[in-house]
Enzyme design. Structure first.
Site, short mmCIF file in Angstrom:
data_model
loop_
_atom_site.label_atom_id
_atom_site.label_comp_id
_atom_site.label_asym_id
_atom_site.label_seq_id
_atom_site.Cartn_x
_atom_site.Cartn_y
_atom_site.Cartn_z
N LYS A 74 8.66 -81.29 -5.63
CA LYS A 74 8.72 -81.07 -7.08
C LYS A 74 10.07 -80.41 -7.33
O LYS A 74 10.28 -79.24 -7.01
CB LYS A 74 7.58 -80.16 -7.55
CG LYS A 74 7.65 -79.84 -9.05
CD LYS A 74 6.61 -78.81 -9.47
CE LYS A 74 6.79 -78.43 -10.94
NZ LYS A 74 5.84 -77.39 -11.38
N TYR A 77 8.06 -77.17 -3.48
CA TYR A 77 8.36 -76.83 -4.87
C TYR A 77 9.68 -76.07 -4.91
O TYR A 77 9.77 -74.94 -4.44
CB TYR A 77 7.22 -75.99 -5.44
CG TYR A 77 7.32 -75.64 -6.92
CD1 TYR A 77 8.29 -76.20 -7.76
CD2 TYR A 77 6.42 -74.75 -7.49
CE1 TYR A 77 8.36 -75.87 -9.10
CE2 TYR A 77 6.47 -74.42 -8.84
CZ TYR A 77 7.44 -74.97 -9.64
OH TYR A 77 7.51 -74.64 -10.97
#
Length: 293
Positions: A163, A134
């Protein structure tokens, strides 16, 4: 694990006493499953993971795994700036039944790229689960550079996706050029889902999917099929709603929206506060125009 489509960054609802509202949480998950959302992401930024107690964190993941009934994967959020704690959380999420991990870059410490690499490699070695990195520099203070991500993807077989929320299409393009076709990029910015998919991303970990799950998944499905006309139409329809959800720090507006829709209480947990009164009309207008209220 093949990651494609819309994965909802689940809100964590609290009851009138500020405790985890398990009934509302289960209801929210059921709505996501009915709408065709491809996966659940509990205990991320949108889920206010930083303010959950240890027991609440465990319970949120446990409920997501139980309520999903194996229909879609549960990707548990791991957000800490201490590598040892990330290892503990990864093992715990795995023991609770999570299917994968969403691991945040260490925040506040501002590690070098080598420190970032060592952190994620340690987590990857500590868990058998697939890992989604992330990257959200606006919250962590550090950017995971494409070459660092490519190194991780090459050397850690269970690091399978990112992400990406740096807000840069150039960075997305560089990531895709440096990694193998098996590595997946997911958008971390709802307003950039379609532009990122146009250059090769496969979907989104979405905030707006909390209130418009069917449409968010439909946009991703159209983009994956190459149906640009439908994808562009859905993007334009969702865009005003997305902008309204970021009038203040996420998840303040989306929790307010869920409150207006009667799904759960709107209050976040301190240090986040309720949506400022001057922003209520704009949010309500966006929800009405989308026919959500």
């Amino acid at each position: 694990m093949k990651l494609e489509g819309s994965y909802v960054a689940l809100v964590t609802p609290f009851d009138a006493h500020g405790r985890l509202d398990e009934a509302s949480y289960r209801r929210m998950i059921s709505l996501q499953l009915e709408a065709g959302t491809r996966g659940l992401v509990p205990c991320g930024s949108t889920g206010e993971a930083a303010t959950l107690t240890h027991e609440e964190y465990r319970r949120a993941i446990d409920i997501a795994c139980d309520q999903s009934r194996g229909e879609v994967p549960v990707i548990a959020g791991i957000g800490t700036n201490a590598t040892w704690k990330a290892l503990e959380s990864a093992r715990e999420a795995e023991s609770l039944g999570a299917d994968a991990l969403l691991v945040l870059a260490p925040y506040y410490n501002k590690p070098t790229q080598e420190g970032i690499y060592q952190h994620f490699r340690a987590v990857a070695r500590a868990s058998r689960l697939p890992i989604v990195v992330y990257n959200i520099p606006s919250r962590t203070g550090v950017n995971i550079e494409p070459r660092t991500l490519a190194r991780l993807a090459k050397e850690c077989s269970n690091i399978i996706a990112v992400k990406e929320a740096a807000g840069s299409l150039d960075q997305v393009s560089e990531i895709l050029s440096l990694t193998s076709p098996a590595f997946t990029v997911l958008s971390g910015d709802d307003s950039l889902t379609l532009p990122m998919m146009a250059v090769g991303a496969k979907g989104v970990v979405s905030v707006v999917a909390n209130i418009a799950p069917k449409q968010t998944q439909a946009l991703c499905a159209a983009a994956l099929k190459g149906d640009n006309k439908t994808a562009k139409a859905l993007h334009r329809k969702l865009f005003p709603l997305i902008k309204a959800l970021f009038l203040e720090t996420n998840p303040i507006p989306v929790k307010t929206a869920l409150g207006m829709m009667g799904v759960c209480r709107p209050e976040p947990r301190l240090p986040l506060t309720s949506l400022s009164p001057q922003h209520h009309p704009a949010l309500r207008k966006a929800l009405k125009e989308f026919k959500l209220i």
